[in-house]
Design an enzyme around this catalytic site. Structure first.
Site, PDB file in Angstrom:
ATOM      1  N   SER A  14       0.822  -1.209   0.000  1.00 22.63           N
ATOM      2  CA  SER A  14       0.000   0.000   0.000  1.00 22.63           C
ATOM      3  C   SER A  14       0.856   1.259   0.000  1.00 22.63           C
ATOM      4  O   SER A  14       1.916   1.308   0.640  1.00 22.63           O
ATOM      5  CB  SER A  14      -0.907   0.004   1.229  1.00 22.63           C
ATOM      6  OG  SER A  14      -1.559   1.249   1.382  1.00 22.63           O
ATOM      7  N   GLY A  46      -7.482  -9.482   2.911  1.00 16.68           N
ATOM      8  CA  GLY A  46      -6.978  -8.350   3.675  1.00 16.68           C
ATOM      9  C   GLY A  46      -7.040  -8.529   5.177  1.00 16.68           C
ATOM     10  O   GLY A  46      -6.056  -8.861   5.822  1.00 16.68           O
ATOM     11  N   LYS A  53      -8.698  -0.816  -8.961  1.00 17.94           N
ATOM     12  CA  LYS A  53      -9.350  -1.434  -7.801  1.00 17.94           C
ATOM     13  C   LYS A  53     -10.507  -0.552  -7.319  1.00 17.94           C
ATOM     14  O   LYS A  53     -10.336   0.657  -7.141  1.00 17.94           O
ATOM     15  CB  LYS A  53      -8.330  -1.627  -6.675  1.00 17.94           C
ATOM     16  CG  LYS A  53      -8.875  -2.293  -5.418  1.00 17.94           C
ATOM     17  CD  LYS A  53      -7.727  -2.578  -4.455  1.00 17.94           C
ATOM     18  CE  LYS A  53      -8.215  -3.248  -3.185  1.00 17.94           C
ATOM     19  NZ  LYS A  53      -8.916  -2.293  -2.292  1.00 17.94           N
ATOM     20  N   HIS A  85     -13.793  -1.932  -1.079  1.00 19.90           N
ATOM     21  CA  HIS A  85     -12.853  -1.565  -0.014  1.00 19.90           C
ATOM     22  C   HIS A  85     -13.262  -2.203   1.319  1.00 19.90           C
ATOM     23  O   HIS A  85     -13.097  -1.609   2.390  1.00 19.90           O
ATOM     24  CB  HIS A  85     -12.751  -0.041   0.137  1.00 19.90           C
ATOM     25  CG  HIS A  85     -11.378   0.447   0.483  1.00 19.90           C
ATOM     26  ND1 HIS A  85     -10.460   0.794  -0.467  1.00 19.90           N
ATOM     27  CD2 HIS A  85     -10.765   0.641   1.672  1.00 19.90           C
ATOM     28  CE1 HIS A  85      -9.337   1.194   0.115  1.00 19.90           C
ATOM     29  NE2 HIS A  85      -9.487   1.102   1.426  1.00 19.90           N
ATOM     30  N   THR A 129      -6.071   2.289  -6.566  1.00 18.28           N
ATOM     31  CA  THR A 129      -7.319   2.318  -5.809  1.00 18.28           C
ATOM     32  C   THR A 129      -8.108   3.573  -6.174  1.00 18.28           C
ATOM     33  O   THR A 129      -7.618   4.690  -6.027  1.00 18.28           O
ATOM     34  CB  THR A 129      -7.042   2.278  -4.299  1.00 18.28           C
ATOM     35  OG1 THR A 129      -6.392   1.048  -3.980  1.00 18.28           O
ATOM     36  CG2 THR A 129      -8.343   2.373  -3.507  1.00 18.28           C
ATOM     37  N   ARG A 189     -15.547  -0.169   3.622  1.00 19.16           N
ATOM     38  CA  ARG A 189     -14.983   0.949   4.382  1.00 19.16           C
ATOM     39  C   ARG A 189     -15.256   2.313   3.761  1.00 19.16           C
ATOM     40  O   ARG A 189     -14.886   3.333   4.334  1.00 19.16           O
ATOM     41  CB  ARG A 189     -13.463   0.761   4.525  1.00 19.16           C
ATOM     42  CG  ARG A 189     -13.098  -0.396   5.423  1.00 19.16           C
ATOM     43  CD  ARG A 189     -11.625  -0.771   5.303  1.00 19.16           C
ATOM     44  NE  ARG A 189     -10.708   0.311   5.629  1.00 19.16           N
ATOM     45  CZ  ARG A 189     -10.364   0.672   6.875  1.00 19.16           C
ATOM     46  NH1 ARG A 189     -10.905   0.049   7.910  1.00 19.16           N
ATOM     47  NH2 ARG A 189      -9.506   1.646   7.085  1.00 19.16           N
ATOM     48  N   SER A 239     -14.389  -4.659  -6.009  1.00 17.71           N
ATOM     49  CA  SER A 239     -14.120  -4.383  -4.604  1.00 17.71           C
ATOM     50  C   SER A 239     -14.905  -3.175  -4.139  1.00 17.71           C
ATOM     51  O   SER A 239     -15.115  -2.229  -4.912  1.00 17.71           O
ATOM     52  CB  SER A 239     -12.615  -4.113  -4.414  1.00 17.71           C
ATOM     53  OG  SER A 239     -12.340  -3.551  -3.152  1.00 17.71           O
ATOM     54  N   TYR A 270      -2.317   5.092  -4.018  1.00 17.68           N
ATOM     55  CA  TYR A 270      -3.264   6.160  -3.736  1.00 17.68           C
ATOM     56  C   TYR A 270      -2.737   7.363  -4.499  1.00 17.68           C
ATOM     57  O   TYR A 270      -1.673   7.885  -4.199  1.00 17.68           O
ATOM     58  CB  TYR A 270      -3.345   6.449  -2.236  1.00 17.68           C
ATOM     59  CG  TYR A 270      -4.114   5.421  -1.459  1.00 17.68           C
ATOM     60  CD1 TYR A 270      -5.442   5.136  -1.772  1.00 17.68           C
ATOM     61  CD2 TYR A 270      -3.534   4.738  -0.394  1.00 17.68           C
ATOM     62  CE1 TYR A 270      -6.166   4.186  -1.061  1.00 17.68           C
ATOM     63  CE2 TYR A 270      -4.244   3.797   0.329  1.00 17.68           C
ATOM     64  CZ  TYR A 270      -5.558   3.519  -0.014  1.00 17.68           C
ATOM     65  OH  TYR A 270      -6.270   2.583   0.699  1.00 17.68           O
TER      66      TYR A 270
END
Length: 386
Positions: A127, A337, A259, A283, A177, A286, A281, A151
């Site tokens: 990440s 995850g 993603k 997340h 992402t 979240r 996905s 990110y």
């Protein structure tokens, strides 16, 4: 017993000498145990969800909506789980999802995870919100396969610099992402007023980046508050558009995976943009409360674009049966995850390794006992809707 399933025999044989597994092999028990080991802030940062948690629940309910239909006498004694995905050979269609700020779970953080993944040959997706630098994690992983998750910073120079560092450090696939360009309303974190980044945790990659540091009057080591303020400005609050994907192609010469895809039209746009893969996905629930469970949309997305791009899946994987269901519904591989994060909290590298071996053994056994010799044999005929 061969392959990953042999971990089962190993555990039973160790029991003859009075040795139990280092931690539970039960996913739900693992989460409960992690809650006892961690403070409220770190635990809920991993376990929590957006809003009232509706999407996180929907992810699990979606798995419960399908049932495996076992077949008999299929000569499934010997199984071959290996696959190749976007130029990466892997021993099973499983990757470690990008989970940030892992040092809140264990001091070694991403270094421990990278080492455990390397032991088993499972690709690890690092990440951008890592507690350790791109280069440090690459050193920990050695020659093992590794992907990098971005990110996307609002400063093009910082984005280009981070991508260049990842490429130079041997990360071969870029995972971008899309769904977290700003943080969702997360009551569990808000009630604890807990956001690690504002304490300089999970910022190792930008804080070590020359382009990021060039925009500071003083280094993060000398003026942490101003470095954090710049981080906030660059990594939160600005959504991107489809026509900006060309920037990534200019600065990354390997496969690119998007993603956060939850809609067929977005999957088709990813194809039109020349992307190599997508991750279906949300997340892990979240980001958008009340959203659809990822597994609910996987079949229609796989039908629409599965012949054109690699379709991966995450959000809710907890067991071997979950992996079987996701692959049967069209995923080429899954990302896991929270379970490995809980393993990290229990014992660093040893904990991650145990959780991964348990998950892969469960998958291996479930695959064989349901009558399949390889993941490639899975399709929707292996399932029935509940």
């Amino acid at each position: 017993m061969t392959g990953f399933a042999s971990y089962q025999n190993e555990i039973y044989l160790q029991g003859l000498a009075g040795n139990l597994p280092p931690f539970t092999t039960d996913p739900e028990g693992l989460e409960a145990s992690a809650r006892e080991r961690l403070g409220a802030g770190p635990f809920w940062y991993v376990a929590g969800a957006a809003g009232a948690g509706g999407t996180a629940r929907a992810n699990r309910e979606a798995f419960d909506g399908w049932r495996i239909v076992p077949r008999m006498l299929t000569n499934a004694t010997e199984r071959h789980l290996g696959t190749s995905l976007l130029g990466t050979d892997m021993p099973a269609p499983v990757l470690l999802a990008p989970v940030g700020v892992q040092s809140i779970l264990h001091p070694d953080g991403e270094l421990a995870t990278a080492r455990a993944a390397a032991e088993l040959g499972v690709p690890f997706v690092l990440s951008t919100a890592s507690s350790h630098t791109i280069e440090e994690v690459a050193d920990a992983a050695g020659d093992a396969a590794r992907w990098f998750q971005l990110y996307w910073p609002n400063d093009p120079d910082v984005a280009a610099s981070i991508l260049d560092r990842a490429r130079q450090a041997g990360y071969r696939v870029l995972v971008v992402t899309l769904d977290t360009w700003t943080l969702a309303w997360r009551p569990r974190d808000l009630d604890q007023s807990y956001l690690p980044f504002l304490r300089g945790i999970g910022t190792a990659i930008p804080f070590s980046d020359p382009a990021f540091r060039a925009g500071l009057a003083a280094s993060p080591e000398d003026d942490l508050p101003m470095a954090i303020l710049r981080w906030v400005q660059l990594f939160t609050g600005t959504d991107k558009s489809w026509n900006q994907l060309s920037f990534l192609r200019e600065h990354w010469d390997g496969p690119i995976v998007l993603k956060g895809i939850q809609h067929v039209d977005d999957a088709r746009k990813a194809v039109d943009a020349g992307m190599d893969g997508i991750v279906v996905s949300n997340h892990g629930g979240r980001q958008v409360d009340g959203a659809i469970g990822s597994l609910e949309v996987l079949p229609e997305i796989a039908d629409a674009v599965g012949e054109q791009v690699e379709v991966l899946f995450d959000s809710g994987i907890r067991s071997g049966a979950d992996i079987v269901k996701a692959l049967a519904l069209g995923a080429k591989a899954v990302l896991v995850g929270r379970p490995f994060a809980y393993g990290l909290a229990h014992g660093g590298q040893v904990g991650v390794r145990h959780v991964l071996r348990s998950l892969l053994a469960d998958f291996d056994l479930t695959l064989g006992l349901s009558g399949h010799r390889s993941p490639a044999e899975l399709n929707r005929e292996a399932l029935r809707p509940r």
